[in-house]
Scaffold this active site. Sequence first.
Site, PDB file in Angstrom:
ATOM      1  N   ARG A 103       1.215  -1.358   0.478  1.00 22.89           N
ATOM      2  CA  ARG A 103       0.341   0.152  -0.289  1.00 22.89           C
ATOM      3  C   ARG A 103       0.610   1.243  -0.397  1.00 22.89           C
ATOM      4  O   ARG A 103       1.510   1.741   1.422  1.00 22.89           O
ATOM      5  CB  ARG A 103      -1.033  -0.596   1.218  1.00 22.89           C
ATOM      6  N   HIS A 130      -7.434   0.994  -5.933  1.00 22.24           N
ATOM      7  CA  HIS A 130      -7.651  -0.406  -4.670  1.00 22.24           C
ATOM      8  C   HIS A 130      -8.282  -1.534  -5.587  1.00 22.24           C
ATOM      9  O   HIS A 130      -9.873  -1.762  -5.079  1.00 22.24           O
ATOM     10  CB  HIS A 130      -8.418   0.527  -4.466  1.00 22.24           C
ATOM     11  N   GLN A 133     -10.011  -4.160  -3.124  1.00 18.90           N
ATOM     12  CA  GLN A 133     -11.425  -3.757  -2.796  1.00 18.90           C
ATOM     13  C   GLN A 133     -12.585  -3.799  -4.041  1.00 18.90           C
ATOM     14  O   GLN A 133     -13.984  -4.412  -3.855  1.00 18.90           O
ATOM     15  CB  GLN A 133     -11.398  -2.558  -2.898  1.00 18.90           C
ATOM     16  N   ASP A 218     -17.587   7.486  -1.892  1.00 16.77           N
ATOM     17  CA  ASP A 218     -16.220   7.368  -1.608  1.00 16.77           C
ATOM     18  C   ASP A 218     -15.897   8.902  -1.023  1.00 16.77           C
ATOM     19  O   ASP A 218     -16.668   9.444  -0.969  1.00 16.77           O
ATOM     20  CB  ASP A 218     -14.889   6.750  -2.926  1.00 16.77           C
ATOM     21  N   CYS A 258     -16.497   1.998   0.095  1.00 17.18           N
ATOM     22  CA  CYS A 258     -14.756   0.864   0.494  1.00 17.18           C
ATOM     23  C   CYS A 258     -14.843   1.333   1.841  1.00 17.18           C
ATOM     24  O   CYS A 258     -14.507   0.356   2.468  1.00 17.18           O
ATOM     25  CB  CYS A 258     -14.032   1.338   0.006  1.00 17.18           C
ATOM     26  N   ARG A 286     -13.812  -8.834   2.202  1.00 20.80           N
ATOM     27  CA  ARG A 286     -11.939  -8.840   1.710  1.00 20.80           C
ATOM     28  C   ARG A 286     -11.889  -9.604   1.863  1.00 20.80           C
ATOM     29  O   ARG A 286     -10.670 -10.221   1.692  1.00 20.80           O
ATOM     30  CB  ARG A 286     -11.444  -7.178   2.798  1.00 20.80           C
TER      31      ARG A 286
HETATM   32  N1   CP Z   1     -11.643  -0.672   2.029  1.00 20.66           N
HETATM   33  C1   CP Z   1      -9.983   0.096   2.355  1.00 20.66           C
HETATM   34  O1   CP Z   1      -9.116  -0.404   2.030  1.00 20.66           O
HETATM   35  O2   CP Z   1      -9.811   0.323   4.379  1.00 20.66           O
HETATM   36  P1   CP Z   1      -8.859   0.525   4.704  1.00 20.66           P
HETATM   37  O3   CP Z   1      -7.812   2.230   4.871  1.00 20.66           O
HETATM   38  O4   CP Z   1      -9.261   0.641   6.002  1.00 20.66           O
HETATM   39  O5   CP Z   1      -7.182  -0.445   4.442  1.00 20.66           O
HETATM   40  N1  NVA Z   2     -10.387   7.114  -1.755  1.00 21.24           N
HETATM   41  C1  NVA Z   2      -9.376   6.708  -0.820  1.00 21.24           C
HETATM   42  C2  NVA Z   2      -9.255   4.704  -0.162  1.00 21.24           C
HETATM   43  C3  NVA Z   2      -9.553   4.529   1.444  1.00 21.24           C
HETATM   44  C4  NVA Z   2      -9.371   2.763   0.904  1.00 21.24           C
HETATM   45  C5  NVA Z   2      -8.159   6.887   0.220  1.00 21.24           C
HETATM   46  O1  NVA Z   2      -7.327   6.684  -1.112  1.00 21.24           O
HETATM   47  O2  NVA Z   2      -7.853   7.040   1.019  1.00 21.24           O
END
Ligand code: CP
Ligand code: NVA
Length: 301
Positions: A103, A130, A133, A218, A258, A286
């Site tokens: 990540r 992502h 997700q 989101d 998400c 997930r």
């Molecule tokens: N939706 C998602 O990826 O959540 P987190 O940022 O908590 O991992």
């Molecule tokens: N768009 C958000 C998604 C979090 C899971 C971010 O990138 O922070």
Amino acid sequence: MIRHFISLLDLSTDELLSVLDRADELKKEVKAGHTSQTMQGKTLALLFDKSSTRTRVSFETGMNQMGGNTLFLSPAEAQIGRGEPIEDTARVISSMVDIIAIRTGPHGNLIRFTEYSRVPVINALTDFNHPCQLLADMMTVREKLGRVNDIEVAYIGDGNNMCHSWMIAARQFDFNIKIAVPEGFEPEADLLQACKDKATLTNQPLEAIRDVDVVVTDTWISMGQEDEKQQRMQAFEGYTVDTKLMENASPDAIFLHCLPAYRGYEVTEDVLDGPQSAVWDEAENRLHAQKALIEFLINEK
Ligand code: CP
Ligand code: NVA
């Protein structure tokens, strides 16, 4: 050949559907109190330089359920945080573990890592997309609506990594998506062009949501955009998914997010916690979807 999961495009539609089938099986197993020990002796490294609740917990728990191990590394603990090159880090870590989930912000950093990795790399979120997700999201859509293709989806909010992921999913799973974003917050133009058969853009949430089967939003402020909070709050005025807007979707429509969600901003509390919301199943999925993905990538290798 090493298979990576950087985007939904890395797997064919048939492969994606087989991962979802396996995820359904794994979910049933967990509910029946049994877990297949398919990852004994295997280690998943998690390299996360952004916050996470769902992604980290689902990967760590999933690997443990399958009899494998995980190793969580944040930049504060690893030498990459002190300037060791991505390429060197990739060569070293991938010589010791079986699979890696990353990540990070810049998508290019993930690609560079992948080029030097000897084991499968999973995108656990970048600023561009992502895909993990979307595996859980499509699993949830299929559970609730009985199919993933031939559906109408509305994405309302920021043209961000989640929006991009839904656009790519529309191509891979063969559904239509209407995207409502304020001017200046559109998804990437190249991607929109590549998805033009499946995705359309508007500035009117009402136009996007009419009669759809799935409503998605989101956060308006993704990780790393905290400094833009004030400007974004203004720009996204009128884009809140509330019950009044939801009334324009199909009566059987489901709502997905998400998470983490910010009640009163991109979605109201009554929608998020209401009867059409599938967000808690979506979050749980997930776990099952990523277990199936790990099995797929390890077996391909
Ligand atoms: N939706 C998602 O990826 O959540 P987190 O940022 O908590 O991992
Ligand atoms: N768009 C958000 C998604 C979090 C899971 C971010 O990138 O922070």
